[in-house]
Design a protein around this motif. Structure first.
Motif, PDB file in Angstrom:
ATOM      1  N   GLU A1443      -2.517  42.630  24.969  1.00  0.00           N
ATOM      2  CA  GLU A1443      -3.747  43.124  25.585  1.00  0.00           C
ATOM      3  C   GLU A1443      -4.413  44.152  24.681  1.00  0.00           C
ATOM      4  OE1 GLU A1443      -6.361  42.740  28.868  1.00  0.00           O
ATOM      5  OE2 GLU A1443      -4.479  41.701  28.501  1.00  0.00           O
ATOM      6  N   HIS A1446      -6.212  42.334  21.990  1.00  0.00           N
ATOM      7  CA  HIS A1446      -7.473  41.783  22.469  1.00  0.00           C
ATOM      8  C   HIS A1446      -8.530  42.856  22.637  1.00  0.00           C
ATOM      9  CE1 HIS A1446      -6.835  37.526  23.173  1.00  0.00           C
ATOM     10  NE2 HIS A1446      -5.621  37.780  23.628  1.00  0.00           N
ATOM     11  N   ARG A1447      -8.116  44.042  23.053  1.00  0.00           N
ATOM     12  CA  ARG A1447      -9.075  45.102  23.368  1.00  0.00           C
ATOM     13  C   ARG A1447      -9.360  46.017  22.183  1.00  0.00           C
ATOM     14  NH1 ARG A1447     -10.117  46.008  28.847  1.00  0.00           N
ATOM     15  NH2 ARG A1447      -8.976  44.634  30.256  1.00  0.00           N
ATOM     16  N   GLY A1454     -12.691  47.749  26.402  1.00  0.00           N
ATOM     17  CA  GLY A1454     -12.502  46.456  25.741  1.00  0.00           C
ATOM     18  C   GLY A1454     -13.448  46.258  24.593  1.00  0.00           C
ATOM     19  N   THR A1458     -12.901  40.792  24.296  1.00  0.00           N
ATOM     20  CA  THR A1458     -12.507  40.736  25.714  1.00  0.00           C
ATOM     21  C   THR A1458     -13.557  40.056  26.579  1.00  0.00           C
ATOM     22  OG1 THR A1458     -13.501  42.896  26.111  1.00  0.00           O
ATOM     23  CG2 THR A1458     -11.173  42.854  25.513  1.00  0.00           C
ATOM     24  N   SER A1463      -7.646  40.007  32.942  1.00  0.00           N
ATOM     25  CA  SER A1463      -6.268  40.506  32.825  1.00  0.00           C
ATOM     26  C   SER A1463      -5.493  40.201  34.099  1.00  0.00           C
ATOM     27  CB  SER A1463      -6.293  42.014  32.573  1.00  0.00           C
ATOM     28  OG  SER A1463      -4.990  42.542  32.643  1.00  0.00           O
TER      29      SER A1463
END
Length: 1551
Positions: A1443, A1446-1447, A1454, A1458, A1463
């Motif tokens: 995560e 991705h962010r 984000g 994103t 999520s």
């Protein structure tokens, strides 16, 4: 080989000798010798030698037929005498053939490739197709196709050039073939053994057919010799004498006797017998009459006589209990009885067809029978024989296990016979073809009738077809219906049908079997367990069995001379409808929560009415029934329209997706012309003849929005949930707009309809030519098989659309050429009403509006967001002028006034769509106002005497200016209107009225419904008046009392009467709405004050396109144009609001600056409003909190202050459509995809770029990757420290970690299981394995393989939380330790088995099985529980790390990657936490204890011989934190985030 050759020579010699002898004096002896030879050679041989004997027999036949000559020479000689001018080439399934619509007379015409290419079809409308059922070439047949389309070979008409056939050439054929065909029949008789259930085993049948295949092939070869040989075959097959001599079984031949006995057994076993047998047994019906149907009562009526032997009737004689299948008796004439049960064969052809049917139409036999069709004598005889066996075909078809194959072969034959109009007419006259077909269809459907549950379930006498029966599900009826449609395409046959009253009665009885079928009952409590798919069968049955024959009949009712036909159909259709209403015990109220989309009797009535007015110039009033019947006729079509809105409003969501499928199919292009269009037309007819107030009241009552139509700010709807009110109101108004706008059957020509349909489809989306052809609704014309106006299809298309040529896409694929609307179409012809009517998916309406908006912006016509444009309508046909009365009735004006007022006052948050439809209706009323406004001045000054009357008249033009001062409303006692004191006068015009009349009015209102909308009471009163009037005219016929299934708006005790001050008119409301829409005061300025020409030429282009303000301006201008008083009052209203200021001329630059400042000012105002509202709520909350003084209340206040109120999370199930919280009994889950990922393991600490290895020593993955480093770290720790402690000190998952992704859609777990079960049962699956749990999200089709249960947010753990602000550090530490040991405080009790806990365990198994075992087992002791503990918190670590990737490295904000990603960490942590808390941690080794008590006695550890624990500072900090989080109760309270302080203090002490 030599022996065989000698045998062949002997046979030829014998044949030559016999042929010579037959032509001489000893002909009789030679004939006897030939007969004896054939009996010996052709006798059936059983056993292994049968095949050889068959080959020997065929060789003898060839020798005998050729008279000793070589066979090829004989064939060539016979072909020289072929007089046939027809092609007649027969083909089977999958053969490629051609169909030319330009040359075809019959829609079934087809050509072989050779004839097509040799004909002249350049520029014709033709297509090449792959035959499904088989067929035959029609080239040369002028009854089926035009002569201009014949090929060169078959264009020759005269056969005078063909010489006569020599007598001796076919002499042997005439003697041999009767014996040969009889031997074939004997083989068929011998091979057929009648089983007990009349179902011969397919294996036995196949074996017999295999043995007979050479015989049939031999006959087929004979047919290919040409017309001369076919004539001989025809003579043999149709000769009654040959059949009588050979097949009667009379004589000494025991074999022939035995064969005849087997034939009689087969005949009897099929439920058939000779007419003599019927008479002898006394089984014929006595008396005759018209064919009628009657449902047998529960007293056990006897079955129809003579049907006891027919096994297909047995299922009708079942139990007669209430609610079970009812028997239907056909009280028919003797002729009908003989159709079903009597069959007598008089020639070989008849018995040969009988066995062909009995053996279920073997392909070889079908091909032989069809190859003979070029012989006209044979064709007539065979058609009559086919008709004679029609009922037997139906019986065999019903019993067949291969009904699809058999159906195709039946149609393969019948289409060749019935496509010829002359032949169809002849058979109709001589063999009663129409009677046979209708009776057979009637009997066929009788076997699947059930009691109808529509309206009065207990006492209903109506029966309908059961759509779940195989007969309907498998379309078994299709061949018979197809034949019926085919013969109705012939004008001469259709006229006979329309002239025969008995046939019309029988046909209406047949159609009534489909009236009300597939009834839907709304589920109000639980979601339906099993979604029935019977609606497919129901829609197909109505379209094919009812609608297609209807269109066939309508195609012959196009001129005035056919008026009588229409009168006949309408008459018997009305009789059938009245019988139906009586059978279901219907008076005037439909049963609630029921709907059927199938009303074929209504649609027959509607379409013949339309044809009578449009083509036959009939006076509509002469064929319409009385008012009471019209009231009944409108109810069920209106119920369908209301149900469509209910379905789209998700009121039927518990019935599953199939109900939406029905709603979409009802309006789909292949069905709409036969379903929704006739329904709306029938409602238009009823509206044009009924009292308009009654009709409008009925509409709003059916849509259940009567209670909403009050001017009060609050109301109580007794029949509808508040969440559905707005969408149902939108549906009611949209329906009224459709009803009053559509002209498909009210005056539009065929070309106008085609153009409107094409424009509607093109406005939704650009279309290819083929898709546009498919989407234009068909109006089937069986005679031509083409769309009406198709000759002008291309010209219309070129007039309304531009063609975008195909283009190549970057990937190399080619995009198809598309048609897109021309600019003038968007400007002048875009009709949103037509788009709404033809929309299957709601998104298509929005698509059309988006494209319209884009056009306006690109062309510079309007820069903002436009409203749907108003399109001027085609003038109404004079017969339907009464429809405009709806626009000029007080009831509608009350509705429009009320809704305008509610929108202005922001009541119930009514949508923009409601306002759009209200304005559309007002504009329609102004467009269709009476020619002149009589007594305009008188009505303006007339006093209003009736206190309850809203408006002085019914003309919209005058009612628009009428001011309503006060209105009495029924409101709840808590409503703000109750506090208002009633004024002295409450009359609508402000004039004083007597106190006594006011008191009487109030008393009347308190006892009944409110004045604001007494729709229900008014509608029922008018209905009763009409019934009473009709009753007195009809000799006082007693009718049942109407049941009161409605509740009046004022009947609820909690409601009270209040006086509402209004002081508005429709005009004033419109002007104020303009101000509201513009956001400015005094925004409306009458345009005629600056330019008087607008009153003379009101059609100004600037009013054609725009938003709501433009629509209001257009309406006000039209109102002013039509009435001087309206113009004056508009000016007065504008002056009262504020003195009119002519608009100042400003430049575009100034306008731009002003607009920018205005937007800023509005933004500031909105911001201040929000801040003020927030401050007010905060103040109110604090005041409430300060009132509480007890200590417990202080704690509660503190908790409420520190933590926002957690409302219960609501989830939408994408399968059943229901919304609700996730519960332990019925959990909701998140659609997720579990994947093993090694991405994190490839991270490197070095910034040096990777290089591709070029030698064996180099590696593509260096040892400095994250996975390698963590692996070395764990190995090192395990070498020096205790294994279980090591597994709590690190994280795994760098390689083979489990990554959980979601599309964000949720569904009920039980719905998901049903969905997976349906996928397993589905035969066509693409790209995923259902057995492995793989599926695609039902909504977005994203790939998934598991469902992650959602935490039930019912705040059940709140009792655990306490305030931590005043506690010391030691207390906090102890409290965390205690919480870690309380396993039962998790949201789902681990000790109890709930559905939620089971699903959490299930998804945990899925997570574990996602990766390989080597990535989950790191302990020195295989299978240790420590492995599971390590794996679970490592899954959390893996997903957090990914995560972060991705962010962009920050969980709080984000990055670009994103976008569109959702999520699922919250749900994942709950699942992991539940399973981690199942593992009890010894307090001595608890990481929390180690962390919070760093100073311990080291002596205990030194004494132990085991390896030591991993020191706290050696442990991975992130892993340690995750262990603490996941062993705490979820969700984690903010108070415990003070761990950061604890960890900081510990770290400080360690330093």
């Amino acid at each position: 080989m030599a022996g065989a050759g000698a045998g062949s020579r002997d046979k030829r010699a014998t044949a030559a000798r016999l042929k010579t002898a037959l032509g001489g004096e000893s002909g009789a002896a030679a004939a006897a010798e030939l007969r004896a030879l054939l009996e010996r050679v052709l006798a059936p041989v059983a056993g292994p030698g049968g095949g050889e004997a068959a080959g020997e027999a065929l060789e003898w036949c060839r020798c005998l037929l050729s008279g000793g000559e070589p066979w090829d020479s004989f064939v060539q000689a016979v072909r020289a005498y072929d007089p046939a001018t027809l092609c007649g080439l027969v083909w089977t399934a999958n053969f490629v053939a051609y169909r030319c619509r330009t040359c075809g007379i019959s829609p079934c015409m087809s050509l072989c490739a050779e004839c097509f290419h040799q004909g002249e079809h350049a520029g014709h409308d033709y297509n090449m197709f792959r035959s499904q059922a088989g067929g035959a070439c029609d080239c040369g047949d002028s009854n089926v196709m035009r002569e201009a389309g014949f090929c060169k070979r078959h264009r020759i008409k005269s056969n005078s050039n063909v010489p006569c056939v020599p007598k001796d050439l076919l002499m042997m054929s005439e003697l041999v073939l009767p014996q040969f065909i009889f031997s074939l029949i004997q083989h068929l008789r011998e091979g057929y053994n009648e089983p007990a259930l009349d179902l011969p085993s397919e294996k036995d049948l196949h074996k017999i057919l295999q043995v007979l295949e050479p015989h049939v092939s031999f006959l087929e070869d004979l047919t290919k010799m040409g017309g001369a040989m076919r004539s001989v075959l025809t003579q043999v097959l149709t000769s009654q004498q040959f059949y009588k001599d050979l097949s009667s079984g009379v004589g000494e031949n025991t074999c022939a006797k035995k064969s005849h006995e087997k034939y009689l057994i087969a005949l009897k076993g099929s439920g058939l017998a000779f007419p003599e047998d019927k008479i002898a047994c006394g089984m014929q019906e006595q008396g005759a009459g018209t064919s009628t149907l009657s449902v047998q009562g529960l007293t056990g009526a006897t079955a129809t006589s003579g049907q006891g032997d027919s096994s297909d009737e047995e299922d009708q004689d079942g139990s007669q209990g209430v609610g079970k299948r009812k028997r239907v008796k056909l009280s028919s004439t003797t002729k009908d009885q003989s159709i079903m049960d009597v069959l007598k064969h008089k020639c070989f052809l008849e018995e040969l067809l009988f066995w062909t049917i009995k053996y279920e139409f073997p392909q070889k036999m079908v091909t032989f029978l069809l190859n003979m069709l070029p012989d006209q004598d044979y064709k007539i005889a065979f058609t009559k024989t086919f008709v004679q066996h029609y009922a037997f075909i139906m019986k065999t078809l019903k019993k067949s296990h291969e009904s699809d194959t058999m159906s195709n072969r039946i149609v393969h034959i019948s289409v060749q016979l019935f496509s010829n109009e002359e032949l169809a007419r002849q058979v109709t006259e001589e063999c009663q073809l129409l009677d046979i077909m209708v009776t057979v269809l009637l009997y066929m459907m009788e076997s699947c009738l059930i009691k109808s549950e529509l309206q009065d379930e207990e006492n209903s006498l109506h029966v309908v077809v059961n759509c779940g029966e195989a007969l309907l599900k498998n379309n078994t009826y299709w061949p018979l219906v197809s034949d019926f449609i085919n013969i109705l395409s012939h004008q001469s046959v259709a006229k006979k049908f329309l002239e025969d009253h008995g046939l019309l009665v029988t046909w209406m009885n047949f159609v009534s079997f489909f009236q009300g079928m597939n009834l839907n009952k709304r589920e109000l409590n639980e979601h339906v367990e099993f979604e029935s798919q019977t609606y497919y069968a129901a829609f197909a049955a109505e379209l094919e069995a009812c609608a297609q024959p209807m269109w066939g009949l309508l195609s012959h009712c196009k001129v005035r001379e056919t008026q009588e036909y229409t009168r006949n159909v309408v008459r018997y259709c009305l009789e059938a409808l009245q019988d139906w209403f009586d059978a279901i015990n219907f008076v005037d109220e439909p049963a609630p929560n029921q709907v059927t989309f199938h009303l074929p009797l209504h649609r027959y009535f509607a379409m013949f009415l339309s044809k009578a007015v449009k083509c036959q110039e009939l006076d509509l009033d002469t064929i319409l029934p009385d008012q009471e019947m019209l009231m009944k006729l409108m109810i069920h079509p209106l119920q369908i329209q209301a149900s469509l809105s209910e379905i789209h409003s998700n009121m039927w969501v518990r019935n599953g997706l199939q109900i939406k499928g029905q709603a979409m199919t009802y309006v789909q292009s292949h069905f709409c012309n036969s379903m929704i269009d006739p329904d709306i037309y029938l409602l238009q007819v009823c509206a044009s003849r009924l009292d308009p107030d009654y009709f409008i009241s009925s509409v709003f009552e059916r849509f259940k929005v009567v209670d909403l139509l009050t001017m009060a700010s609050q109301h109580q709807n007794t029949v509808l949930d508040s969440e559905h009110e707005r969408s149902m109101l939108e549906g009611a108004l949209t329906f009224l707009v459709l009803l009053l706008s559509l002209r498909l059957h009210l005056g539009m020509t065929d070309d106008e309809i085609l153009r409107a349909e094409m424009v509607a489809q093109l406005c939704m989306n650009d279309r290819t030519h083929s898709s546009l052809l498919d989407l234009i609704p068909e109006n089937p014309n069986p005679k031509s098989g083409i769309i009406p106006g198709s000759l002008s299809f291309e010209s219309v298309l070129s007039a309304v659309a531009d063609f975008k040529a195909p283009v190549f896409e970057p990937g190399g694929s080619m995009q198809q050429g598309m048609y897109t609307p021309k600019a003038q179409v968007w400007d002048k012809e875009f009709d949103p009403v037509m788009v709404i009517l033809r929309t299957v998916y709601r998104r298509d309406v929005q698509s059309a509006m988006d494209r319209y908006t884009a056009f306006l912006k690109q062309s510079g016509k309007f820069p903002g967001n436009p409203w749907p444009p108003y399109k001027k309508r085609t003038p109404l046909h004079p017969s339907y002028r009464g429809l405009t009365k709806l626009l000029h009735c007080k009831t509608l004006h009350i509705v429009l006034f009320t809704l305008l007022y509610k929108i202005l006052m922001d009541h119930q948050n009514l949508s923009e769509h409601v306002l759009c439809m209200v304005l559309y209706l007002i504009e329609l009323g102004l467009e269709n106002s009476p020619e002149q406004e009589s007594d305009e001045e008188e009505s303006a000054g007339r006093q209003e005497r009736c206190h309850d009357s809203w408006f002085p008249g019914s003309n919209l033009v005058s009612n628009m200016r009428h001011f309503i001062n006060y209105v009495r409303v029924r409101v709840p006692e808590t409503a703000p209107e109750v506090k208002r004191e009633p004024p002295a006068s409450t009359s609508s015009d402000g004039l004083a009225s007597s106190q006594s009349s006011r008191r009487k009015s109030l008393q009347r209102e308190n006892s009944g419904t409110a004045q604001v909308f007494s729709l229900v009471a008014e509608r029922r009163k008018k209905f009763q008046e009409i019934i009473n009037r009709n009753t007195s005219e009809a000799n006082q016929v007693v009718r049942p009392k109407t049941s009161m299934k409605w509740s009046a708006p004022g009947a609820t005790p909690q409601l009270t009467t209040a006086i509402l001050e209004v002081k508005e008119s429709i005009l004033s409301l419109l002007i104020k709405l303009h101000h509201k829409l513009s956001g400015k005061q005094n925004s409306y300025y009458p345009p005629w004050l600056d330019d008087v020409d607008v009153l003379i030429h009101p059609e100004i282009p600037r009013y054609s396109h725009g938003d709501g303000m433009t629509a209001v301006e257009r309406i006000l201008l039209k109102a002013a144009v039509q009435s001087r008083l309206n113009k004056r009052i508009i000016e007065e209203i504008c002056r009262k609001v504020t003195p009119p200021v002519p608009p100042k001329k400003i430049s575009s630059a100034e306008k731009k600056t002003l607009d920018k400042e205005e937007r800023r000012q509005k933004a500031r105002e909105r911001q201040q409003k929000l801040l003020a509202e927030f401050a007010s709520r905060q103040k109110s909350f604090m005041e409430t909190a300060m009132d509480v003084e007890s200590p417990d209340a202080d704690i509660a206040m503190e908790v409420a202050t520190s933590e926002q109120h957690i409302s219960e999370a609501i989830y939408d199930c994408v399968i059943c459509g229901q919304s609700g919280p996730s519960t332990e009994d019925r959990p909701t889950g998140l659609v997720v995809l579990l994947q093993a990922s090694s991405v994190l393991g490839q991270c490197r600490n070095s910034t040096e770029p990777k290089r591709l290895p070029t030698t064996e020593e180099e590696q593509i993955y260096p040892w400095d990757t994250c996975a390698a480093l963590h692996d070395v770290r764990l190995t090192t720790l395990q070498r020096y420290f205790k294994d279980s402690s090591c597994l709590q000190a690190v994280s795994i998952g760098w390689e083979g970690g489990v990554y959980v992704q979601t599309c964000g859609h949720t569904l009920h777990i039980d719905c998901h299981k049903s969905y997976m079960e349906s996928l397993r049962n589905d035969q066509v699956l693409q790209g995923f394995s259902v057995d492995k749990g793989e599926f695609t999200c039902p909504l977005c089709r994203q790939f998934a393989n598991s469902v992650l249960p959602c935490y039930p947010g019912n705040n059940m753990e709140r009792s655990v939380w306490q305030s931590h602000s005043n506690k010391c550090m030691q207390d906090l530490v102890q409290e965390v330790e205690d919480l870690q040991e309380q396993l039962g405080t998790f949201p789902v009790s681990i000790s109890s088995e709930t559905n939620l806990s089971k699903e959490m365990e299930s998804v945990m198994k899925d997570i574990k099985s996602t990766t390989q075992k080597k990535y989950t087992d790191y302990s020195k002791t295989p299978g240790s529980p420590d492995n599971d503990f390590l794996f679970m918190y490592s899954v959390a670590r893996t997903n957090l790390e990914l995560e972060l990737v991705h962010r962009g490295g920050n969980l709080c904000s984000g990055g670009a990657s994103t976008a569109g990603k959702r999520s699922c960490l919250n749900q994942l942590f709950h699942v992991l936490a539940m399973h981690m808390r199942l593992y009890s941690i010894d307090s001595a080794y608890n990481p929390w204890r180690k962390l919070t008590q760093p100073l311990q006695d080291k002596n205990s550890e030194l004494v132990s011989e085991e390896l030591p624990e991993v020191p706290v500072l050696y442990r991975d900090v992130s892993s340690l934190l995750l262990i603490q989080i996941l062993t705490m109760p979820q969700p984690l309270h903010r108070g415990y985030i003070q761990w950061r302080k604890i960890l900081g203090s510990i770290a400080g002490s360690c330093d």
